[in-house]
Design a protein around this motif. Sequence first.
Motif, mmCIF file in Angstrom:
data_model
loop_
_atom_site.group_PDB
_atom_site.id
_atom_site.type_symbol
_atom_site.label_atom_id
_atom_site.label_comp_id
_atom_site.label_asym_id
_atom_site.label_seq_id
_atom_site.Cartn_x
_atom_site.Cartn_y
_atom_site.Cartn_z
ATOM 1 N N VAL A 1 -1.318 -4.989 -1.798
ATOM 2 C CA VAL A 1 -2.156 -3.988 -1.139
ATOM 3 C C VAL A 1 -1.301 -2.787 -0.780
ATOM 4 N N ARG A 2 -1.912 -1.629 -0.799
ATOM 5 C CA ARG A 2 -1.216 -0.413 -0.370
ATOM 6 C C ARG A 2 -1.118 -0.365 1.159
ATOM 7 N N ASN A 3 -2.103 -0.949 1.837
ATOM 8 C CA ASN A 3 -2.125 -1.009 3.293
ATOM 9 C C ASN A 3 -1.940 -2.470 3.710
ATOM 10 N N GLN B 1 -8.568 -7.293 1.214
ATOM 11 C CA GLN B 1 -8.040 -7.080 -0.138
ATOM 12 C C GLN B 1 -6.993 -8.141 -0.482
ATOM 13 N N ASP C 1 -4.692 -4.673 5.323
ATOM 14 C CA ASP C 1 -5.972 -4.865 4.632
ATOM 15 C C ASP C 1 -6.117 -6.328 4.195
ATOM 16 N N LYS D 1 -6.917 0.460 -3.803
ATOM 17 C CA LYS D 1 -6.268 -0.050 -2.595
ATOM 18 C C LYS D 1 -5.104 -0.981 -2.907
#
Length: 153
Positions: free
Chosen positions: A57-59, A65, A62, A39
């Motif tokens: 974070v990729r998102n 995270q 989130d 992630k």
Amino acid sequence: MRLAALALLLFAQVEVLAETQQERVNRMSHQVMPFDMSKTVHVFKMTEFGGVQSVLVRNPSDTDQIALIRQHLKHEAERFRRGDYSDPTQLHGADMPGLAELQASPSAVEVSYSKLPAGAQLRFETHDLRHLTAIHRWFGAQLSEHGADARAE
């Protein structure tokens, strides 16, 4: 029965030996980092003063995270300032390029932590050519070993 158990044990050892360094780092990452590698992305930027390592974070939504990244990098900054690179050593091995120099002279490298909207970063600064080279070599090794979970800037 014993022969079957022995064969299974040998097969398991062959599987471990066939594992690439990137696969090993990904598999072991949860033992060193509290966030989920899948992630996140590690970003390594080599600079004229040393380098900046970011974990993002990729998102961007989130928040769990993001909190884990910040917690971990803040803790790592404190340890790196003391020359304690045991977490990267556990994950990548003690013979990582540049690591011995960084561990031996912690006062030669200033390590600072800062939050980013999607994670956090560590800045490594030095005015010593030997330590500058060590940072760049260390970043290059991490970049290589994190594979798809990392990128250079």
